[in-house]
Design a protein around this motif. Structure first.
Motif, PDB file in Angstrom:
ATOM      1  N   GLY A  61     -42.876 -13.217   2.543  1.00 34.95           N
ATOM      2  CA  GLY A  61     -44.231 -13.409   2.399  1.00 34.95           C
ATOM      3  C   GLY A  61     -44.636 -12.774   1.157  1.00 34.95           C
ATOM      4  N   GLY A 125     -45.909 -18.089   0.021  1.00 34.70           N
ATOM      5  CA  GLY A 125     -44.850 -17.731   0.760  1.00 34.70           C
ATOM      6  C   GLY A 125     -43.354 -18.340   0.470  1.00 34.70           C
ATOM      7  N   PRO A 145     -48.973 -18.207   3.747  1.00 31.70           N
ATOM      8  CA  PRO A 145     -47.945 -16.937   4.221  1.00 31.70           C
ATOM      9  C   PRO A 145     -47.170 -17.151   5.239  1.00 31.70           C
ATOM     10  CG  PRO A 145     -50.197 -16.579   4.896  1.00 31.70           C
ATOM     11  CD  PRO A 145     -50.451 -17.871   4.129  1.00 31.70           C
TER      12      PRO A 145
END
Length: 413
Positions: A61, A125, A145
């Motif tokens: 992330g 991400g 993310p």
């Protein structure tokens, strides 16, 4: 050769011996930007199974508050790779020296990629899949993310991706004004231009010797023709796409006239209108449209849950809870897997055929002793994707699945 984008935009991913080499179209170009993943691509990834040892799956992330700098990212990535190294140490007794060495090289290659090839611009991400002995190295840059994770298994760990597959993609956002007419498509979390129907509408200083009334009628004729051209362009876009939704933006004075020009297909796809200034750029236009798209998505979830409740109530084409749903997924009966955000539990899997269930014991098909798996959700996702199904992650605003452990499904039969 490793699995990277070729000239046609596809990714070569080696399959098992019986299937040969599969080709997957994804966004894994190491020099590219964040992009979208489709269900078709995810199903092909679900079909991968390491022939030798295991595959490494790493999720990173990129929350700016946690990894604001390149140095923070390097440290963050190393901690995730250290987690994978611990898993490797735990599995070493079950691996040959060649398999163990290859997995060590996988981790080193992932670290090098983050250090020298990865650019985080526009990326929120990252998922990286690597299997040295199967010629697989596949980085996916994501505009959404993901939670940090690291896994080693015969199959790729895909459950985190089902939340972001096609998320918001495919929608059309159009700005409609007296002069401007732009149609954008939402892809990879950004608006990409499709149509520019901007018109050259003369201003008051151009009227010359015309009477004021005649000149104003002339301008309105030009504006009317412009709006019809925008409506026609939007109709062509909608007809050329599948299951598309549309958000329109512009001044209130344009709305009434323009809606009368829309085709029935565009009307059916219309989510709503938002007010926007004439010179709004694409990012701000998307910010204005996002609440309407989120509202549409919530409505879609409500419709799916209502259908699931109705089918479950009459013992129809629905599965409820982990036991029923894992069985249905293993039998290839799941059309749409419904997962409450955050739901998961341990389960068991057959190492020979992949069949999943919540109780330990032997596989009912081939008698193989089942192995424990710490994530039953991954088993349900893999079985669903392998058999051509899709997955819907239900947001926290809907709690219909909580009484059955957060998992259910709509079935084919």
């Amino acid at each position: 050769m490793s699995a990277v984008l070729n000239d046609s935009g596809r990714i070569d991913v080696p399959g098992d011996v019986s299937r040969g080499r599969r080709r997957i179209r994804c966004n894994g170009d190491t020099g590219g930007v964040a992009g979208s993943i489709t269900w078709e691509q995810l199903r092909e990834l679900a079909a991968f199974r390491a022939r030798h040892g295991c595959a490494v799956s790493i999720y990173v992330g990129l929350d700016p508050s946690i990894v604001p700098t390149a140095g923070d990212l390097a440290s963050h990535t190393r901690s995730l790779l250290a987690r994978a190294e611990r898993q490797l140490d735990e599995q070493r007794a079950m691996l040959t020296h060649e398999e163990w060495k290859a997995l060590t090289l996988d981790l080193e290659r992932i670290e090098r990629w983050f250090g020298s090839e990865f650019s985080r611009e526009g990326v929120r991400g990252v998922a990286v899949f690597s299997a040295e002995l199967d010629d697989l190295f596949l980085p996916l840059l994501l505009p959404w993310p993901v939670d940090d994770d690291a896994r080693m298994a015969k199959q790729l760990y895909l459950a985190p991706l089902v939340r972001v597959v096609g998320r918001g993609d495919g929608a059309l956002v159009a700005y409609v004004g007296r002069e401007r007419g732009d149609v954008y498509r939402l892809s990879g979390g950004q608006l990409s231009p499709l149509v520019d129907e901007t018109a050259d509408v003369p201003g008051r200083h151009d009227q010359g010797g015309w009477s004021q009334a005649r000149y104003e009628r002339h301008i309105e004729t030009i504006v009317d023709r412009h709006l019809r051209e925008v409506a026609d362009a939007l109709d062509r876009c909608v007809r050329g796409m599948r299951d598309v939704r549309v958000v329109l933006a512009g001044p209130e004075e344009t709305r009434a006239n323009f809606e009368d020009m829309l085709s029935s297909e565009v009307r059916a796809a219309l989510v709503g209108w938002v007010a926007a200034e004439a010179h709004v750029d694409a990012p701000r236009l998307l910010d204005s449209a996002r609440p309407l798209l989120d509202e549409w998505r919530a409505g879609k979830e409500e419709e799916l849950l209502a259908r699931w409740r109705e089918e479950a109530a009459r013992n129809g084409r629905a599965a409820t809870g982990w036991e029923e749903t894992l069985e249905a997924a293993s039998d290839g009966r799941v059309e749409l897997l419904l997962v409450q955000e955050g739901a998961d539990r341990p389960a068991y899997v057959c190492p020979a055929c992949g069949r999943a269930q919540i109780m330990e014991g032997s596989c009912p098909l081939d008698g193989t002793t089942l192995q424990p798996a710490d994530t039953g959700l991954e088993l349900a996702v893999h079985q669903t994707l392998t058999h051509g199904g899709t997955v819907e992650v239900i947001g926290e605003e809907h709690r219909d699945l909580e009484p059955v452990g957060g998992l259910g499904a709509l079935l084919r039969f």
